[in-house]
Scaffold this motif. Structure first.
Motif, PDB file in Angstrom:
ATOM      1  N   ARG A  17       0.844  -1.191   0.000  1.00 39.38           N
ATOM      2  CA  ARG A  17       0.000   0.000   0.000  1.00 39.38           C
ATOM      3  C   ARG A  17       0.881   1.243   0.000  1.00 39.38           C
ATOM      4  NH1 ARG A  17      -4.873   1.163   4.237  1.00 39.38           N
ATOM      5  NH2 ARG A  17      -5.280   3.287   3.599  1.00 39.38           N
ATOM      6  N   PRO A  18       0.520   2.266  -0.769  1.00 37.22           N
ATOM      7  CA  PRO A  18       1.328   3.488  -0.763  1.00 37.22           C
ATOM      8  C   PRO A  18       1.209   4.211   0.576  1.00 37.22           C
ATOM      9  CG  PRO A  18      -0.610   3.761  -2.161  1.00 37.22           C
ATOM     10  CD  PRO A  18      -0.570   2.327  -1.735  1.00 37.22           C
ATOM     11  N   ALA A  19       2.250   4.935   0.921  1.00 33.34           N
ATOM     12  CA  ALA A  19       2.272   5.662   2.185  1.00 33.34           C
ATOM     13  C   ALA A  19       1.230   6.778   2.166  1.00 33.34           C
ATOM     14  CB  ALA A  19       3.654   6.250   2.432  1.00 33.34           C
ATOM     15  N   ARG A  20       0.633   7.050   3.326  1.00 31.10           N
ATOM     16  CA  ARG A  20      -0.386   8.096   3.397  1.00 31.10           C
ATOM     17  C   ARG A  20       0.236   9.482   3.435  1.00 31.10           C
ATOM     18  NH1 ARG A  20      -4.118   5.736   8.090  1.00 31.10           N
ATOM     19  NH2 ARG A  20      -2.548   4.129   8.343  1.00 31.10           N
ATOM     20  N   LEU A  21       1.458   9.587   3.946  1.00 35.67           N
ATOM     21  CA  LEU A  21       2.183  10.857   3.939  1.00 35.67           C
ATOM     22  C   LEU A  21       3.348  10.730   2.975  1.00 35.67           C
ATOM     23  CD1 LEU A  21       2.396  11.752   7.753  1.00 35.67           C
ATOM     24  CD2 LEU A  21       0.789  12.620   6.070  1.00 35.67           C
ATOM     25  N   ASP A  22       3.569  11.738   2.156  1.00 36.96           N
ATOM     26  CA  ASP A  22       4.713  11.689   1.245  1.00 36.96           C
ATOM     27  C   ASP A  22       5.982  12.116   1.972  1.00 36.96           C
ATOM     28  OD1 ASP A  22       4.584  14.456   1.431  1.00 36.96           O
ATOM     29  OD2 ASP A  22       3.788  14.752  -0.585  1.00 36.96           O
ATOM     30  N   GLY A  23       7.092  12.118   1.271  1.00 35.16           N
ATOM     31  CA  GLY A  23       8.384  12.411   1.891  1.00 35.16           C
ATOM     32  C   GLY A  23       8.456  13.802   2.491  1.00 35.16           C
ATOM     33  N   ALA A  24       7.898  14.811   1.801  1.00 34.02           N
ATOM     34  CA  ALA A  24       7.938  16.174   2.318  1.00 34.02           C
ATOM     35  C   ALA A  24       7.098  16.299   3.587  1.00 34.02           C
ATOM     36  CB  ALA A  24       7.437  17.145   1.252  1.00 34.02           C
ATOM     37  N   GLN A  25       5.929  15.655   3.603  1.00 33.87           N
ATOM     38  CA  GLN A  25       5.079  15.706   4.791  1.00 33.87           C
ATOM     39  C   GLN A  25       5.737  14.994   5.966  1.00 33.87           C
ATOM     40  OE1 GLN A  25       1.644  13.949   2.950  1.00 33.87           O
ATOM     41  NE2 GLN A  25       0.611  15.927   2.707  1.00 33.87           N
ATOM     42  N   LYS A  26       6.439  13.886   5.692  1.00 38.60           N
ATOM     43  CA  LYS A  26       7.144  13.187   6.774  1.00 38.60           C
ATOM     44  C   LYS A  26       8.274  14.052   7.330  1.00 38.60           C
ATOM     45  CE  LYS A  26       6.167   8.448   5.390  1.00 38.60           C
ATOM     46  NZ  LYS A  26       6.735   7.177   4.926  1.00 38.60           N
ATOM     47  N   ALA A  27       8.953  14.805   6.462  1.00 38.04           N
ATOM     48  CA  ALA A  27      10.020  15.697   6.931  1.00 38.04           C
ATOM     49  C   ALA A  27       9.436  16.801   7.807  1.00 38.04           C
ATOM     50  CB  ALA A  27      10.765  16.291   5.734  1.00 38.04           C
ATOM     51  N   VAL A  28       8.279  17.335   7.418  1.00 35.02           N
ATOM     52  CA  VAL A  28       7.628  18.364   8.233  1.00 35.02           C
ATOM     53  C   VAL A  28       7.190  17.766   9.568  1.00 35.02           C
ATOM     54  CG1 VAL A  28       5.598  19.870   8.368  1.00 35.02           C
ATOM     55  CG2 VAL A  28       6.920  19.747   6.253  1.00 35.02           C
ATOM     56  N   LEU A  29       6.637  16.546   9.542  1.00 36.83           N
ATOM     57  CA  LEU A  29       6.225  15.884  10.779  1.00 36.83           C
ATOM     58  C   LEU A  29       7.407  15.692  11.715  1.00 36.83           C
ATOM     59  CD1 LEU A  29       4.162  14.393  12.550  1.00 36.83           C
ATOM     60  CD2 LEU A  29       4.676  12.326  11.245  1.00 36.83           C
ATOM     61  N   LYS A  30       8.542  15.289  11.175  1.00 36.19           N
ATOM     62  CA  LYS A  30       9.731  15.105  12.009  1.00 36.19           C
ATOM     63  C   LYS A  30      10.137  16.414  12.659  1.00 36.19           C
ATOM     64  CE  LYS A  30      14.353  13.147  12.035  1.00 36.19           C
ATOM     65  NZ  LYS A  30      15.318  12.337  11.321  1.00 36.19           N
ATOM     66  N   GLN A  31      10.077  17.501  11.894  1.00 37.47           N
ATOM     67  CA  GLN A  31      10.448  18.803  12.459  1.00 37.47           C
ATOM     68  C   GLN A  31       9.436  19.246  13.507  1.00 37.47           C
ATOM     69  OE1 GLN A  31      13.431  20.118  11.745  1.00 37.47           O
ATOM     70  NE2 GLN A  31      12.953  21.434  13.470  1.00 37.47           N
ATOM     71  N   VAL A  32       8.157  18.946  13.294  1.00 33.74           N
ATOM     72  CA  VAL A  32       7.124  19.276  14.281  1.00 33.74           C
ATOM     73  C   VAL A  32       7.406  18.554  15.592  1.00 33.74           C
ATOM     74  CG1 VAL A  32       4.677  18.871  14.842  1.00 33.74           C
ATOM     75  CG2 VAL A  32       5.302  19.879  12.654  1.00 33.74           C
ATOM     76  N   VAL A  33       7.774  17.283  15.499  1.00 34.15           N
ATOM     77  CA  VAL A  33       8.061  16.511  16.712  1.00 34.15           C
ATOM     78  C   VAL A  33       9.298  17.056  17.409  1.00 34.15           C
ATOM     79  CG1 VAL A  33       8.715  14.239  17.576  1.00 34.15           C
ATOM     80  CG2 VAL A  33       6.934  14.435  15.864  1.00 34.15           C
ATOM     81  N   LEU A  34      10.330  17.384  16.632  1.00 30.44           N
ATOM     82  CA  LEU A  34      11.562  17.897  17.238  1.00 30.44           C
ATOM     83  C   LEU A  34      11.363  19.271  17.868  1.00 30.44           C
ATOM     84  CD1 LEU A  34      14.181  16.746  14.578  1.00 30.44           C
ATOM     85  CD2 LEU A  34      13.789  15.787  16.859  1.00 30.44           C
ATOM     86  N   ASP A  35      10.521  20.104  17.256  1.00 30.01           N
ATOM     87  CA  ASP A  35      10.278  21.442  17.802  1.00 30.01           C
ATOM     88  C   ASP A  35       9.404  21.394  19.048  1.00 30.01           C
ATOM     89  OD1 ASP A  35      11.785  22.499  15.769  1.00 30.01           O
ATOM     90  OD2 ASP A  35      10.049  23.108  14.552  1.00 30.01           O
ATOM     91  N   GLY A  36       8.563  20.392  19.136  1.00 23.73           N
ATOM     92  CA  GLY A  36       7.667  20.285  20.277  1.00 23.73           C
ATOM     93  C   GLY A  36       6.424  21.121  20.072  1.00 23.73           C
ATOM     94  N   PRO A  37       5.419  20.905  20.906  1.00 21.91           N
ATOM     95  CA  PRO A  37       4.172  21.654  20.738  1.00 21.91           C
ATOM     96  C   PRO A  37       4.311  23.090  21.245  1.00 21.91           C
ATOM     97  CG  PRO A  37       4.003  20.199  22.617  1.00 21.91           C
ATOM     98  CD  PRO A  37       5.327  19.916  21.967  1.00 21.91           C
TER      99      PRO A  37
END
Length: 183
Positions: A82-102
């Protein structure tokens, strides 16, 4: 049973196929090589398949792949899935969101949890994840699923450092204790 016989490509002799099968690390590919070698040596297809530990139909499928692709065709063919639900750019943004914190003022959160990250991803991209799958996604992004120690923005940094070095109290001075005298 009235099918016509399937010819086997004779680029490699049976002895060479058996030699390659002995050195092959992929056990399934080695079994396919052994079965094809047995069929090349004149064994009936059912007997060659049985000796290699497979069904006659599996040997036929291996012969078709061997004729079309050669030896690489005998190895496992990965399926795309099955294809991924998030593409590579969205995964990179998600990683930065997690690293930055809420954002503490906007969200009221001091650290991300898996369920809160699922809500954040659904708000940003409209993709829903189960918290356990979000943990797997974080692992793929080389992130830990564990929450960081919360850090409140109004906390006293000096008091935090003092506590980390050994507690909140100043070091106690040794006082001479009086020993109780017996009466």
């Amino acid at each position: 049973m009235g099918g016509r016989a399937l010819t086997i490509c004779t680029d490699l002799p049976a002895a060479e196929l058996r030699r390659l099968a002995r050195r092959e690390k992929d056990r399934a590919a080695a079994a396919r090589m052994q079965a094809i070698a047995g069929a090349l040596e004149g064994l009936p297809r059912a007997e060659a398949a049985r000796l290699a530990g497979m069904e006659r139909q599996a040997l036929r499928d291996a012969v078709v792949r061997y004729n079309a692709e050669g030896l690489p065709g005998l190895h496992h063919q990965p399926h795309p899935g099955r294809p991924a639900r998030l593409d590579g750019a969205q995964k990179a943004v998600l990683k930065q969101v997690v690293l930055d914190g809420p954002n503490v003022e906007a969200t009221g959160l001091s650290a991300w949890t898996l369920s809160e990250l699922c809500q954040e991803v659904e708000q940003r991209w409209g993709v829903s994840y189960h918290p356990s799958h979000m943990g797997k996604l974080l692992h793929q992004l080389d992130l830990s699923w564990q929450k960081a120690r919360p850090s409140l923005p109004k906390a006293d940094a000096a008091a935090r450092e003092a506590f980390a070095k050994g507690g909140c109290r100043p070091p106690s001075t040794t006082r001479g204790r009086s020993t109780p005298t017996s009466a």
